[in-house]
Scaffold this active site. Structure first.
Site, PDB file in Angstrom:
ATOM      1  N   HIS A 155       0.879  -1.108   0.114  1.00  0.00           N
ATOM      2  CA  HIS A 155       0.039  -0.060   0.046  1.00  0.00           C
ATOM      3  C   HIS A 155       0.796   1.455   0.139  1.00  0.00           C
ATOM      4  O   HIS A 155       0.481   2.312  -0.428  1.00  0.00           O
ATOM      5  CB  HIS A 155      -0.941   0.087   1.249  1.00  0.00           C
ATOM      6  CG  HIS A 155      -1.957  -1.001   0.917  1.00  0.00           C
ATOM      7  ND1 HIS A 155      -3.312  -0.391   1.008  1.00  0.00           N
ATOM      8  CD2 HIS A 155      -2.150  -2.132   0.721  1.00  0.00           C
ATOM      9  CE1 HIS A 155      -4.395  -1.356   0.894  1.00  0.00           C
ATOM     10  NE2 HIS A 155      -3.586  -2.443   0.808  1.00  0.00           N
ATOM     11  N   LYS A 196     -11.620  11.573   4.234  1.00  0.00           N
ATOM     12  CA  LYS A 196     -10.647  10.404   4.336  1.00  0.00           C
ATOM     13  C   LYS A 196      -9.954  10.621   5.679  1.00  0.00           C
ATOM     14  O   LYS A 196     -10.338  11.370   6.678  1.00  0.00           O
ATOM     15  CB  LYS A 196      -9.762  10.752   3.262  1.00  0.00           C
ATOM     16  CG  LYS A 196      -9.090  12.269   3.218  1.00  0.00           C
ATOM     17  CD  LYS A 196      -8.337  12.465   1.909  1.00  0.00           C
ATOM     18  CE  LYS A 196      -8.756  12.587   0.520  1.00  0.00           C
ATOM     19  NZ  LYS A 196      -8.580  11.537  -0.413  1.00  0.00           N
ATOM     20  N   ARG A 197      -9.112   9.546   6.001  1.00  0.00           N
ATOM     21  CA  ARG A 197      -8.494   9.544   7.191  1.00  0.00           C
ATOM     22  C   ARG A 197      -7.710  10.779   7.397  1.00  0.00           C
ATOM     23  O   ARG A 197      -7.029  11.378   6.501  1.00  0.00           O
ATOM     24  CB  ARG A 197      -7.503   8.450   7.409  1.00  0.00           C
ATOM     25  CG  ARG A 197      -8.086   6.885   7.377  1.00  0.00           C
ATOM     26  CD  ARG A 197      -8.867   7.002   8.645  1.00  0.00           C
ATOM     27  NE  ARG A 197      -8.145   6.964   9.851  1.00  0.00           N
ATOM     28  CZ  ARG A 197      -8.022   5.986  10.658  1.00  0.00           C
ATOM     29  NH1 ARG A 197      -8.957   4.833  10.597  1.00  0.00           N
ATOM     30  NH2 ARG A 197      -7.205   6.336  11.831  1.00  0.00           N
ATOM     31  N   LYS A 248      -1.927  13.699   3.504  1.00  0.00           N
ATOM     32  CA  LYS A 248      -3.340  13.876   2.554  1.00  0.00           C
ATOM     33  C   LYS A 248      -3.882  15.538   2.575  1.00  0.00           C
ATOM     34  O   LYS A 248      -4.528  16.013   1.909  1.00  0.00           O
ATOM     35  CB  LYS A 248      -4.433  13.091   3.344  1.00  0.00           C
ATOM     36  CG  LYS A 248      -4.245  11.514   2.897  1.00  0.00           C
ATOM     37  CD  LYS A 248      -5.496  10.846   3.659  1.00  0.00           C
ATOM     38  CE  LYS A 248      -5.443   9.478   3.608  1.00  0.00           C
ATOM     39  NZ  LYS A 248      -5.614   8.797   2.270  1.00  0.00           N
ATOM     40  N   LYS A 289     -14.768   6.677  -5.981  1.00  0.00           N
ATOM     41  CA  LYS A 289     -16.217   6.722  -5.684  1.00  0.00           C
ATOM     42  C   LYS A 289     -16.659   8.278  -5.846  1.00  0.00           C
ATOM     43  O   LYS A 289     -17.959   8.124  -6.512  1.00  0.00           O
ATOM     44  CB  LYS A 289     -16.386   6.744  -4.171  1.00  0.00           C
ATOM     45  CG  LYS A 289     -15.614   5.372  -3.600  1.00  0.00           C
ATOM     46  CD  LYS A 289     -15.810   5.448  -2.099  1.00  0.00           C
ATOM     47  CE  LYS A 289     -14.640   4.418  -1.401  1.00  0.00           C
ATOM     48  NZ  LYS A 289     -14.424   4.534  -0.052  1.00  0.00           N
TER      49      LYS A 289
HETATM   50  C1  LIG Z   1     -13.118   4.886   0.511  1.00  0.00           C
HETATM   51  C2  LIG Z   1     -13.392   5.252   2.104  1.00  0.00           C
HETATM   52  C3  LIG Z   1     -11.817   5.576   2.550  1.00  0.00           C
HETATM   53  C4  LIG Z   1     -10.508   5.818   1.873  1.00  0.00           C
HETATM   54  O1  LIG Z   1     -10.530   7.127   1.229  1.00  0.00           O
HETATM   55  P1  LIG Z   1      -9.435   7.934   0.436  1.00  0.00           P
HETATM   56  O2  LIG Z   1      -9.706   8.998   0.081  1.00  0.00           O
HETATM   57  O3  LIG Z   1      -9.052   6.955  -0.607  1.00  0.00           O
HETATM   58  O4  LIG Z   1      -8.114   7.796   1.715  1.00  0.00           O
HETATM   59  C5  LIG Z   1     -11.733   5.815   3.853  1.00  0.00           C
HETATM   60  N1  LIG Z   1     -12.989   5.562   4.747  1.00  0.00           N
HETATM   61  C6  LIG Z   1     -14.002   5.154   4.372  1.00  0.00           C
HETATM   62  C7  LIG Z   1     -15.294   5.298   5.194  1.00  0.00           C
HETATM   63  C8  LIG Z   1     -14.293   5.119   2.768  1.00  0.00           C
HETATM   64  O5  LIG Z   1     -15.511   4.885   2.416  1.00  0.00           O
END
Ligand SMILES: *Cc1c(COP(=O)(O)O)cnc(C)c1O
Length: 521
Positions: free
Chosen positions: A108, A252-253, A258, A367
């Site tokens: 990852h 996101k986290r 980020k 998404k």
């Molecule tokens: C898709 C998703 C992530 C990952 O998000 P990134 O923007 O790709 O880091 C993290 N948490 C949830 C709940 C998600 O649905």
């Protein structure tokens, strides 16, 4: 008694690993889940092949594939070795051949600080047999390199599994163990979408990207999702947001790479500029609702400070009657999949703004794009492919490229970086106390070059700030042209076919697991 242990192991999914206790619990969890899964696979293999149970172990890898998703299940390697040798009576060479042909690894990240390392001392205490096996794997790997890859000998220190360079803290490098023990290593490139007739949908959408009827239906579907989202936001935060404003989302986290900090500094700058505008000037502004959400790891102090800053900025902006018709800022609590299901369909702009080279892929960018959301982002991770698929005119690109990053960091160290005045202005505004009395100095200090305990803006927020602000200005302009925006939205959905999970699974089946699809009866 067993139930009691199981409850302890399963009660907390991600125990904080700041304490020795937390670390031990995590290791116990990883072992428990790996061992249970492998024992299940072996039991099924024996059940289905009773005549082969003892003699035909070599067929195990043709019946079972273990795909290690990141390094968390790495203990599967020594545990499969242990089960095959100690429980099934195989010798090292045979057990190793089976293990090697069974396991493969999806990497990852290559960020050194994000790679899992376990203390050799803790491992020896909790899992002495596994530690013994890992030592043997490491020893044989080093011997193999020295005897048959002489040219690699100079690199052996960075490749070996056991790192004892700090005698006080010798560690096992889990990613190295995975690479050494796997038949295939793949870079993470997840695909999260699920629709089968993707090429058909893509073609139809592309063909009708200017169709008025489609535009009207598209806009009304998006508005309905935005109204649903606005209700949700009111429910969980008490903040009223305007569904006709541009919905700009980063969920996101929370992590420094980020760069939620880049987002919120941009918000602070926007707020300050709005405050300086005349009533007439404000009339021309694109109203925007900025939403941020995400969890911060329990012991990640700077991430927690970023969450605090977003909340503090929101409290001031949302209650400032000079500007709150033109912007709102909301922190969405408790981000999880259910929350994502409300937020993503209601989004129009989403931010995927990590420092170039730091995000292996990202999945939420896919998404959002599928759901007709336009991305503002850097050339990082899957943003690269998304931009190629949806078309560069339908993606707001900004920021340094991955191959510039090392040089830019060097420049900073050498005092060659001249910060943009707009960046200085945003930081100064926070320092002035505009968002309350909390001490943001340690957070802001991480952005400064001569920082005592910061990292000299390691993630280059300052370098990318001006091009980020410029890209946001292009967003504001584009959003004023509703027709243009809806077309961009449609073409984002149309360009998402490549990220189908069907495509990904088919590729893994062919390239890694060597399996063929069984026809559905
Ligand atoms: C898709 C998703 C992530 C990952 O998000 P990134 O923007 O790709 O880091 C993290 N948490 C949830 C709940 C998600 O649905």
């Amino acid at each position: 008694m067993y139930l009691d242990i199981t409850l302890q192991i399963c009660a907390v999914l991600y125990p904080g690993d700041a304490t020795e206790e937390g670390k031990l619990l995590r290791l116990k969890q990883q072992f428990f889940l790996c061992s249970a899964s492998l024992q299940d696979m072996i039991a099924r293999f024996k059940e289905r092949n009773p005549e082969r149970a003892s003699g035909k172990w070599s067929e195990f890898p043709t019946k079972v594939a273990v795909q290690m998703n990141d390094t968390h299940p790495t203990l599967a390697i020594p545990e499969l070795m242990r089960l095959l040798m100690d429980e099934e009576g195989l010798g090292w060479d045979e057990a190793w051949d089976i293990t090697y042909r069974t396991v493969s690894y999806t990497n990852h990240t290559v960020l050194p600080e994000a790679l899992e390392k376990w203390s050799q001392i803790v491992m020896r205490k909790l899992l002495p047999r596994h530690m013994e096996i890992i030592e043997e794997i490491d020893k044989r790997f080093r011997e193999m390199v020295i005897s048959s890859h002489k040219e690699m000998e100079g690199k052996i220190d960075s490749m070996k599994v056991l790192d004892s360079s700090n005698p006080q803290k010798p560690v096992v490098r889990m990613a190295n163990l995975c690479v050494v023990s796997s038949h295939t290593v793949k870079q993470y490139f997840n695909s999260v979408l699920m629709f089968n007739s993707r090429f058909l949908i893509s073609e139809i959408l592309q063909q009708f990207a200017d169709d008025e009827k489609l535009h009207a239906e598209w806009a009304s579907a998006k508005l309905a999702s935005k109204i649903r989202l606005a209700k949700y936001v009111l429910d969980v935060t008490g903040v009223t947001i305007d569904p006709t404003s541009l919905f700009d989302i980063q969920i996101k986290r929370i992590h420094e790479y980020k760069r939620q900090l880049l987002n919120i500094l941009g918000v602070v700058y926007r707020y300050k500029k709005l405050k300086e505008m005349s009533a007439e000037e404000k009339q021309k502004v694109t109203p925007r609702t900025v939403m941020l959400g995400g969890k911060a790891f329990a012991t990640y102090t700077n991430a927690k400070r970023i969450v605090k800053l977003v909340n503090d900025v929101g409290a001031v902006v949302n209650n400032d009657s000079d500007v709150n018709k033109y912007m709102k800022v909301v922190f969405i609590p408790n981000y999880n999949v259910s929350v994502a299901e409300v937020l993503i369909p209601g989004s129009e702009l989403s931010q995927h703004i990590s420092t170039a080279g730091m995000e292996a892929s990202g999945t939420s960018n896919m998404k959002f794009s599928l759901n007709g959301c336009v991305i503002i982002g850097t050339l990082d991770g899957a943003n690269v492919e998304i931009r190629e698929e949806v078309g560069e005119e339908n993606f707001f690109l900004f920021g340094a490229k991955a191959d510039q990053i090392a040089g830019l960091r060097k420049d900073r160290e050498n005092g060659l970086f001249k910060p943009d005045p707009r960046f200085e202005e945003a930081k100064q505004f926070i320092r002035s106390g505009a968002f309350g009395t909390y001490d943001y100095e340690p957070l802001l200090d991480s952005l400064e070059g001569n920082s005592g305990f910061g990292r000299g803006d390691y993630f280059l927020v300052g370098y990318d700030f001006p091009s980020y602000i410029d890209a946001q200005t292009r967003v504001d302009e584009a959003y004023k042209d509703k027709k243009k925006w809806i077309k961009m939205s449609i073409l984002n959905t149309a360009g998402s076919g490549k990220f189908s999970s069907d495509r990904t699974i088919a590729q893994y089946a062919k390239e890694i697991w060597d399996i063929k699809a069984s026809p559905v009866a």
